[in-house]
Design a protein around this motif. Structure first.
Motif, PDB file in Angstrom:
ATOM      1  N   LEU A  43      -4.417-105.433 -96.167  1.00 27.85           N
ATOM      2  CA  LEU A  43      -4.949-106.653 -95.629  1.00 27.85           C
ATOM      3  C   LEU A  43      -6.022-107.331 -96.231  1.00 27.85           C
ATOM      4  N   GLU A  44      -6.906-106.693 -97.049  1.00 29.04           N
ATOM      5  CA  GLU A  44      -7.896-107.248 -97.638  1.00 29.04           C
ATOM      6  C   GLU A  44      -7.450-107.973 -98.970  1.00 29.04           C
ATOM      7  N   HIS A  45      -6.421-107.783 -99.654  1.00 34.31           N
ATOM      8  CA  HIS A  45      -5.771-108.453-100.615  1.00 34.31           C
ATOM      9  C   HIS A  45      -4.912-109.403 -99.870  1.00 34.31           C
ATOM     10  N   THR A  46      -4.341-109.579 -99.067  1.00 34.07           N
ATOM     11  CA  THR A  46      -3.881-110.489 -98.139  1.00 34.07           C
ATOM     12  C   THR A  46      -4.635-111.769 -97.804  1.00 34.07           C
ATOM     13  N   VAL A  47      -5.928-111.199 -97.217  1.00 36.84           N
ATOM     14  CA  VAL A  47      -6.877-112.339 -97.054  1.00 36.84           C
ATOM     15  C   VAL A  47      -7.431-112.934 -98.316  1.00 36.84           C
ATOM     16  N   LEU A  72     -13.660-103.747 -92.971  1.00 39.26           N
ATOM     17  CA  LEU A  72     -13.348-104.065 -94.264  1.00 39.26           C
ATOM     18  C   LEU A  72     -14.058-105.219 -94.718  1.00 39.26           C
ATOM     19  N   ALA A  73     -14.279-105.244 -96.096  1.00 37.57           N
ATOM     20  CA  ALA A  73     -14.855-106.421 -96.787  1.00 37.57           C
ATOM     21  C   ALA A  73     -13.886-107.582 -97.396  1.00 37.57           C
ATOM     22  N   LEU A  74     -13.924-108.289 -96.051  1.00 39.39           N
ATOM     23  CA  LEU A  74     -12.906-109.480 -96.005  1.00 39.39           C
ATOM     24  C   LEU A  74     -13.347-110.520 -96.923  1.00 39.39           C
ATOM     25  N   ALA A  75     -12.407-111.277 -97.746  1.00 40.65           N
ATOM     26  CA  ALA A  75     -12.949-112.308 -98.212  1.00 40.65           C
ATOM     27  C   ALA A  75     -13.225-113.645 -97.390  1.00 40.65           C
ATOM     28  N   ALA A  76     -14.190-114.379 -97.793  1.00 37.19           N
ATOM     29  CA  ALA A  76     -14.621-115.529 -97.087  1.00 37.19           C
ATOM     30  C   ALA A  76     -15.167-115.024 -95.615  1.00 37.19           C
ATOM     31  N   ALA A  77     -15.692-114.036 -95.428  1.00 39.30           N
ATOM     32  CA  ALA A  77     -16.028-113.208 -94.114  1.00 39.30           C
ATOM     33  C   ALA A  77     -16.492-114.274 -93.171  1.00 39.30           C
ATOM     34  N   ALA A 115       0.621-109.810 -92.254  1.00 38.96           N
ATOM     35  CA  ALA A 115      -0.710-109.244 -92.928  1.00 38.96           C
ATOM     36  C   ALA A 115      -0.129-108.151 -94.194  1.00 38.96           C
ATOM     37  N   ALA A 116       1.026-107.844 -94.016  1.00 36.91           N
ATOM     38  CA  ALA A 116       1.619-106.943 -95.022  1.00 36.91           C
ATOM     39  C   ALA A 116       2.299-107.653 -96.048  1.00 36.91           C
ATOM     40  N   ARG A 117       1.962-108.940 -96.588  1.00 37.38           N
ATOM     41  CA  ARG A 117       2.520-109.475 -97.721  1.00 37.38           C
ATOM     42  C   ARG A 117       1.516-109.913 -98.436  1.00 37.38           C
ATOM     43  N   PRO A 118       0.786-108.897 -99.314  1.00 45.46           N
ATOM     44  CA  PRO A 118      -0.272-108.958-100.119  1.00 45.46           C
ATOM     45  C   PRO A 118      -0.316-109.789-101.505  1.00 45.46           C
ATOM     46  N   CYS A 119       1.232-110.105-101.922  1.00 51.12           N
ATOM     47  CA  CYS A 119       1.409-110.375-103.190  1.00 51.12           C
ATOM     48  C   CYS A 119       1.890-111.812-103.230  1.00 51.12           C
TER      49      CYS A 119
END
Length: 238
Positions: A43-47, A72-77, A115-119
């Motif tokens: 999820l962190e990769h996806t975000v 989680l350390a989410l991007a642009a929290a 959520a499960a498409r991190p690529c």
């Protein structure tokens, strides 16, 4: 990373990420969006990928008892919003759209992404956004079907070969105006239609949807071996 800039928008851009599913095909006990890909969760990769776009914000629809997402350390929290997910994916998406109607304009654009498409690549994201804005139409990422398709109906026996001509494999993100998408999903659910993705709801109400060719490495993690493939893809993309 690409330096490509999407076309300027008068309307804001939001992302909805349904992340309340149980993912039973992946595991009976472990949620796929919280598996690790090189020191970060899926999820962190996806975000992080999605925040390569100039987002007004993103909405995560999570299970009410989710005690992981807050750690989680989410991007642009500072752009993160949360709402309760639903029983099915479409319910989570609709909950997020209902949340967005309180803070966004009905003509703002919304991208719905698994959520499960991190690529997913930034170039693919920009291509989708550019096409939707240019045509002022809903659009989805998809790739042409490459393999021979077999129809199997009973006892693992092939009934016939299905022509792959004109067939595309849908991916996410799928992008539409907030008001249009919300109304389409509500109408389809009211009519007891099976909604497998946002495009299927838009198709049902007769709203045009454009296909934007994506990439085969925009995989969705569904089974355990997909996780290893995603690790290889993210490393190769880096």
């Amino acid at each position: 990373m690409s330096s490509h800039k999407s076309q300027p928008m008068h309307n804001k851009l939001w992302v909805v990420i349904p992340a309340a599913g149980s993912g039973r095909r992946f595991s009976q006990s472990e949620l796929k969006q919280y598996q690790l890909l090189d020191h970060k969760t899926v999820l962190e990769h996806t975000v992080e990928r999605l925040n390569g776009l100039a987002l007004a914000g993103y909405v995560l629809a999570v299970a009410p008892d989710d005690d992981v997402v807050s750690t989680l350390a989410l991007a642009a929290a500072e752009k993160a919003h949360f709402c309760a997910g639903g029983k099915e994916r479409v319910d989570s998406v609709l909950n997020a759209l209902n949340y967005l109607t309180q803070i966004a304009d009905e003509n703002d654009w919304v991208l719905v992404h698994d959520a499960a498409r991190p690529c997913v690549t930034l170039a693919a994201l920009h291509a989708l956004v550019d096409k939707a804005i240019e045509t002022d139409q809903a659009a989805i990422l998809a790739i042409p079907v490459r393999d021979t398709l077999k129809l199997v109906q009973t006892e693992d026996l092939i009934s016939n070969t299905v022509s792959r001509e004109s067939l595309w494999q849908a991916q996410t993100p799928q992008m539409a105006k907030l008001g249009v998408l919300k109304q389409a999903i509500e109408q389809a659910l009211q009519d007891n239609q099976v909604i497998t993705d946002e495009a299927s709801a838009l198709e049902y109400v007769g709203h045009p949807v454009i296909v934007v060719q994506g990439r085969s490495d925009n995989i969705k993690i569904t089974y355990p071996d997909d996780l290893q493939l995603a690790r290889l893809i993210t490393r190769s993309q880096a």
